[in-house]
Design a protein around this motif. Structure first.
Motif, PDB file in Angstrom:
ATOM      1  N   VAL A  48       0.902  -1.320   0.084  1.00 52.46           N
ATOM      2  CA  VAL A  48      -0.151   0.081  -0.048  1.00 52.46           C
ATOM      3  C   VAL A  48       0.402   1.416  -0.245  1.00 52.46           C
ATOM      4  O   VAL A  48       1.309   0.820   1.068  1.00 52.46           O
ATOM      5  CB  VAL A  48      -1.282  -0.341   1.532  1.00 52.46           C
ATOM      6  CG1 VAL A  48      -1.770   1.369   1.204  1.00 52.46           C
ATOM      7  CG2 VAL A  48      -1.907  -1.234   1.444  1.00 52.46           C
ATOM      8  N   ASP A  87     -12.019   5.611   3.967  1.00 54.62           N
ATOM      9  CA  ASP A  87     -11.040   4.923   5.585  1.00 54.62           C
ATOM     10  C   ASP A  87     -12.198   5.151   6.248  1.00 54.62           C
ATOM     11  O   ASP A  87     -12.830   5.726   6.618  1.00 54.62           O
ATOM     12  CB  ASP A  87     -10.641   6.066   4.989  1.00 54.62           C
ATOM     13  CG  ASP A  87      -9.034   6.840   3.862  1.00 54.62           C
ATOM     14  OD1 ASP A  87      -8.785   5.595   3.095  1.00 54.62           O
ATOM     15  OD2 ASP A  87      -8.706   8.125   3.516  1.00 54.62           O
ATOM     16  N   TRP A 142      -5.049   1.868   5.467  1.00 52.35           N
ATOM     17  CA  TRP A 142      -4.079   1.570   4.585  1.00 52.35           C
ATOM     18  C   TRP A 142      -3.182   1.272   5.541  1.00 52.35           C
ATOM     19  O   TRP A 142      -1.627   0.315   5.065  1.00 52.35           O
ATOM     20  CB  TRP A 142      -3.833   3.067   4.125  1.00 52.35           C
ATOM     21  CG  TRP A 142      -3.925   4.289   5.376  1.00 52.35           C
ATOM     22  CD1 TRP A 142      -2.822   4.651   6.176  1.00 52.35           C
ATOM     23  CD2 TRP A 142      -4.301   5.006   5.472  1.00 52.35           C
ATOM     24  NE1 TRP A 142      -2.092   5.374   6.535  1.00 52.35           N
ATOM     25  CE2 TRP A 142      -3.649   5.548   6.788  1.00 52.35           C
ATOM     26  CE3 TRP A 142      -6.067   5.373   5.638  1.00 52.35           C
ATOM     27  CZ2 TRP A 142      -4.344   7.180   7.140  1.00 52.35           C
ATOM     28  CZ3 TRP A 142      -6.516   5.977   6.576  1.00 52.35           C
ATOM     29  CH2 TRP A 142      -5.624   6.980   7.399  1.00 52.35           C
ATOM     30  N   ASN A 152      -8.404   0.768  -0.768  1.00 48.17           N
ATOM     31  CA  ASN A 152      -8.982   1.046  -0.476  1.00 48.17           C
ATOM     32  C   ASN A 152     -10.706   0.855  -0.269  1.00 48.17           C
ATOM     33  O   ASN A 152     -10.575  -0.413  -0.141  1.00 48.17           O
ATOM     34  CB  ASN A 152      -9.678   2.835  -0.461  1.00 48.17           C
ATOM     35  CG  ASN A 152      -8.547   3.809  -0.077  1.00 48.17           C
ATOM     36  OD1 ASN A 152      -8.700   4.639  -1.124  1.00 48.17           O
ATOM     37  ND2 ASN A 152      -7.415   2.907   0.815  1.00 48.17           N
TER      38      ASN A 152
END
Length: 447
Positions: free
Chosen positions: A4, A159, A292, A366
């Motif tokens: 990521v 997120d 993340w 995500n």
């Protein structure tokens, strides 16, 4: 989990970008007559986005290629690495090279985008398409894409924030499972803290608001606060959730050694985005962070097993364990665009087509931004990542609402948090009243 690469603007949920100052009420205006272009005719539209990392740019190209395959008459000119500052300037100027569709990482600017008229209200388009946003998007995402009755943006991936914990440290401390309530969290943080020479060999949790992602809005999501009353005034001094949140955080700061000692330790630790992040190195045993972080932490090859769980909730809200703070990327259609129907087709595809959302989520790593995509069997993820999918789908998860002056009110609350945790402010109730008054003044001046 795949590698990521963090977005450069992950901290945008707190940091007030310059674009919040640039967006003005004199922006563009928008027509109430609706779009008139024919999306079935051959046309080219411009799509500006903020992604810049190679894997992210590749993912956007793949997403757009999927759209062009299903809409062969609509060609998309993609322009990446666009900040909100650049986007806003182009939205105000218009012209053939200006964006027809934009995406932004900064949900704090939704209030600006909507109130200025820079982006069109998409509700009529949803209605015409027979799509109900209330049943399409998770509750929190549905909320942060609207302002004052205007749905000028839609969610484009999200997120979700939760708790990362060092399973090895937990086992050594005799802790059987991640904390679910604040009292358990407080006890675990103390039990996991190992002093060493006036500082720490291992800190159970870094509670300071200066810490990595431990901003006031990320904390307060677990308390389900109401930021503004029906009259539009700040509820900071009237909603008990804020007093409770500040009180419990300050108590944890004091019990773990006090603000000065914690800050002294924090100054010796690695930065948020590097391999020496203190959670990666084992110097901090629990970490509040977004989805993340899992890939980044695994890439750093820690010497312990990583656990993921929802962030604990106040003891009197134990039945809501599993919720968290939600934010994400937004998309919208420019009011200056002369191709709004074609632009809507792209926005609709990117944000409501389940396979498109899932594919993009898999590529970007995500959280998907529709309820259907969150349940899709085509999602590819580390089993621990499911924690964030569940947080996103949880109806008790919250976000910070849009405001006409962007994230100014969040910056004001965060600053008060600094003053209170450090001892600069000692009267919490009076401080909350003063801060609420400042928020109201700032909003009044922005209108």
């Amino acid at each position: 989990m795949p590698t990521v690469i963090p977005r450069a603007t992950r901290k945008a949920a707190f940091v007030l970008t310059a674009s919040a100052m640039l967006l003005t009420a004199a922006c563009t205006g928008q027509s109430d007559s609706g779009a008139t272009d024919d999306p079935s005719k051959d046309t080219t539209i411009n799509f500006w986005h903020a992604w810049s990392a190679p894997n992210e740019v590749k993912a956007v190209k793949s997403l757009v290629a999927g759209f062009e395959k299903t809409h062969p008459n609509i060609h998309v000119n993609v322009v990446g690495n666009m900040t909100d500052d650049k986007i806003n300037q182009a939205l105000r100027g218009g012209g053939d090279r200006a964006p027809d569709v934009i995406s932004s990482f900064t949900t704090n600017n939704v209030g600006k985008f909507c109130s200025s008229g820079a982006l069109i209200d998409l509700d009529p388009f949803f209605k015409k398409a027979g799509i109900d946003p209330e049943t399409t998007f998770p509750k929190a995402m549905n909320e942060y894409t609207r302002f004052d009755g205007n749905r000028c943006t839609v969610p484009l991936l999200g997120d979700a924030y939760g708790l990362y914990y060092n399973k090895t440290a937990f086992e050594k401390a005799g802790i059987a499972h991640p904390p679910k309530t604040w009292s358990e969290f407080e006890a675990d943080a103390k039990k996991l803290t190992i002093p060493q020479g006036g500082t720490y060999k291992q800190l159970g949790f870094m509670p300071d608001y200066h810490g990595w992602e431990s901003t006031t809005e990320h904390y307060f999501a677990q308390f389900s606060p109401t930021y503004f009353g029906k009259d539009g005034k700040s509820a900071l001094a009237t909603d008990p959730a804020f007093e409770k949140g500040f009180t419990l955080q300050k108590k944890l700061v004091d019990e773990l050694g006090g603000f000065q000692k914690l800050e002294k330790f924090r100054a010796t630790l690695g930065d948020e985005w590097g391999p020496k992040h203190p959670f990666h190195t084992g110097q901090v045993a629990m970490q509040l962070d977004g989805e993340w972080r899992l890939g980044m932490a695994e890439e750093a090859r820690p010497k312990f097993e990583i656990g993921v769980a929802p962030l604990p909730v106040p003891d009197d809200q134990a039945d809501q364990y599993g919720k968290g703070y939600i934010t994400g990327t937004i998309a919208g259609v420019a009011a200056t665009s002369h191709k709004q129907n074609a632009a809507w087709e792209l926005v609709k595809y990117m944000t409501t087509d389940t396979d498109a959302v899932v594919g993009f989520a898999n590529d970007i790593h995500n959280v998907p931004s529709t309820l259907a995509a969150l349940k899709s069997p085509k999602l590819k993820y580390d089993p621990r990542f499911k924690t964030f999918l569940d947080i996103a789908a949880n109806p008790d998860s919250t976000t910070s609402p849009a405001s006409i002056n962007g994230g100014v009110y969040l910056v004001t609350i965060q600053q008060f948090g600094y003053d209170y945790e450090s001892g600069k402010v000692t009267d919490l109730k009076a401080g909350l009243r003063k801060t609420a008054a400042q928020i109201d003044t700032d909003i009044a001046q922005a209108k």
